[in-house]
Design a protein around this motif. Structure first.
Motif, PDB file in Angstrom:
ATOM      1  N   TYR A 182       0.819  -1.220   0.000  1.00  0.00           N
ATOM      2  CA  TYR A 182       0.000   0.000   0.000  1.00  0.00           C
ATOM      3  C   TYR A 182       0.853   1.270   0.000  1.00  0.00           C
ATOM      4  O   TYR A 182       0.329   2.354   0.211  1.00  0.00           O
ATOM      5  CB  TYR A 182      -0.954  -0.028   1.196  1.00  0.00           C
ATOM      6  CG  TYR A 182      -1.835  -1.252   1.150  1.00  0.00           C
ATOM      7  CD1 TYR A 182      -2.972  -1.280   0.347  1.00  0.00           C
ATOM      8  CD2 TYR A 182      -1.481  -2.410   1.827  1.00  0.00           C
ATOM      9  CE1 TYR A 182      -3.737  -2.411   0.245  1.00  0.00           C
ATOM     10  CE2 TYR A 182      -2.243  -3.562   1.730  1.00  0.00           C
ATOM     11  CZ  TYR A 182      -3.371  -3.555   0.938  1.00  0.00           C
ATOM     12  OH  TYR A 182      -4.133  -4.693   0.825  1.00  0.00           O
ATOM     13  N   SER A 184       3.362   3.339  -2.531  1.00  0.00           N
ATOM     14  CA  SER A 184       3.891   3.426  -3.896  1.00  0.00           C
ATOM     15  C   SER A 184       5.403   3.557  -3.895  1.00  0.00           C
ATOM     16  O   SER A 184       6.086   3.067  -4.805  1.00  0.00           O
ATOM     17  CB  SER A 184       3.247   4.612  -4.627  1.00  0.00           C
ATOM     18  OG  SER A 184       3.489   5.824  -3.931  1.00  0.00           O
ATOM     19  N   GLY A 189       0.837  -1.170  -4.831  1.00  0.00           N
ATOM     20  CA  GLY A 189      -0.254  -0.755  -5.703  1.00  0.00           C
ATOM     21  C   GLY A 189      -0.867  -1.927  -6.432  1.00  0.00           C
ATOM     22  O   GLY A 189      -0.169  -2.830  -6.898  1.00  0.00           O
ATOM     23  N   THR A 218      -7.359   4.986  -4.171  1.00  0.00           N
ATOM     24  CA  THR A 218      -6.942   4.547  -2.838  1.00  0.00           C
ATOM     25  C   THR A 218      -8.146   4.733  -1.926  1.00  0.00           C
ATOM     26  O   THR A 218      -8.395   5.818  -1.405  1.00  0.00           O
ATOM     27  CB  THR A 218      -5.743   5.368  -2.325  1.00  0.00           C
ATOM     28  OG1 THR A 218      -4.676   5.297  -3.280  1.00  0.00           O
ATOM     29  CG2 THR A 218      -5.248   4.828  -0.984  1.00  0.00           C
ATOM     30  N   ALA A 235      -0.404   4.077  -2.262  1.00  0.00           N
ATOM     31  CA  ALA A 235      -0.614   3.301  -3.495  1.00  0.00           C
ATOM     32  C   ALA A 235      -2.092   2.969  -3.664  1.00  0.00           C
ATOM     33  O   ALA A 235      -2.863   2.948  -2.707  1.00  0.00           O
ATOM     34  CB  ALA A 235       0.213   2.015  -3.458  1.00  0.00           C
TER      35      ALA A 235
END
Length: 374
Positions: A182, A184, A189, A218, A235
């Motif tokens: 979670y 990036s 992602g 998100t 992400a």
């Protein structure tokens, strides 16, 4: 045959690749080659934590483990990589430069440029290379392919995919996915994770992907990590995509870690054609022929008494299905040992990364993006 296995302390690397593939091949007496001979596999466990590697090695009576990647590559015939994506390119390039055959999890890289670099480097070095494309070997999708190859659908019109489940936030219940998924900045992602899967499923079953329109979201902005600390989810945890395929087929696939499951399996693909339709999941595949299609009439003033789910039949197993990861491991190792066909190379992996990158671009720019040939 010696295989350096990097990343086997992770869930996927351990369960699917070490336990259910490499060790399972040895348990059946080794890899069977075309001439009937068998080859045993000798794994070298590679990772950053010597303590974790030692525990894993002791549990499965594996004599070889190390935190020295260079030494493992030097000794191995094949290098396998199931690390986090950020660490993959550097390690795989080391193996290629050492002249080793390479097999890797997807995505092969975080960017298409890096993925193409790996593919070109492997080709230039003349080493065999492959990327994991496990969903193709799921019983449900193998049954779906049986219908496609038999001409059941007539002209295929569309594909609709639903994938996902609720991943707990980590506060009142422990999350069932690692926190880096979670972030990036750590290579997380759902688009980077799942679009490479959808690429090879679409490409191998239905046709090449011509364009993509995607919306990345998100939904859960704050999560709790493995240490109990809150962190910002940077992400995407859901993605809604439309893919135009060759032959005029339109595919729509929803991917989400913020959805509660109301279907038979965690992933399902509905394929509609002029002569019939089918719904395939991980293990099962249901179908409905043109002759068996009911004739619904829209009337919101009356209750629906017809059970549409009863109009579908299950495709029979007609055989036994082995673990999909193991099947592909056997294919790749036969490719290395006796040059058996293996189409799932780093070039295929690069096309999957390209679709993920274009999906993120499409979402950022709010437009349809064409997929060009690499």
């Amino acid at each position: 045959m010696i295989i350096a296995m990097n990343g086997v302390t992770g869930r996927m690397g351990y369960r699917q690749h070490l336990l259910r593939s490499v060790l399972a091949i040895n348990e059946q007496g080794g890899l069977t080659l075309a001439d009937g001979s068998r080859v045993k596999l000798r794994p070298i466990l590679v990772g950053r934590s010597e303590a974790k590697l030692a525990d894993l090695a002791a549990k499965h009576d594996i004599p070889d483990y190390t935190t020295d990647l260079d030494a493992a590559i030097a000794e191995a015939d094949v290098y396998f990589d199931a690390q986090v994506t950020q660490a993959r390119v550097k390690a795989v390039l080391k193996a290629i430069e050492a002249g080793k055959h390479v097999y890797a999890e997807k995505p092969t890289a975080e960017t298409v440029e890096e993925a193409v670099t790996l593919a070109n480097a492997a080709t230039a070095a003349g080493v065999k290379n492959g990327v994991v494309q496990d969903k193709l070997f799921l019983p449900g999708l193998l049954k779906l392919k049986r219908l496609i190859d038999g001409g059941f659908f007539g002209r295929i019109l569309s594909v609709r995919g639903e994938f996902g489940y609720w991943v707990f936030e980590g506060d009142w219940q422990e999350a069932q996915r690692p926190s880096w998924n979670y972030r990036s900045q750590d290579g997380g992602g759902i688009i980077l994770d799942m679009f490479p899967h959808w690429h090879y499923v679409l490409e191998n079953l239905f046709g090449s992907v011509q364009s993509v329109y995607a919306k990345a979201v998100t939904h859960i902005p704050t999560r709790v990590d493995e240490q109990g600390n809150s962190y910002e989810a940077t992400a995407d945890d859901a993605a809604y995509g439309i893919f135009e395929l060759s032959g005029g087929i339109v595919a729509q696939i929803n991917s989400s870690w913020a959805v509660r499951v109301n279907r038979e399996e965690l992933v399902e693909f509905q394929v509609d054609g002029t002569h019939g339709s089918a719904v395939a999941g991980l293990r099962n595949c249901r179908f409905q022929s043109r002759a068996g299609t009911p004739k619904p009439v829209w009337n919101p003033d009356l209750p629906v008494t017809h059970r549409f789910v009863d109009d579908w039949q299950y495709v029979p197993d007609n055989g036994e299905f082995d673990n999909g990861f193991k099947i592909q491991w056997e294919m790749f190792l036969r490719h290395v040992l006796e040059d058996a066909p293996f189409p799932y190379d780093f070039a295929a992996g690069a096309r999957g990364v390209q679709l993920a990158q274009l999906g993120l671009q499409s979402s950022a720019e709010g437009r349809r993006v064409e997929v060009t040939s690499l």
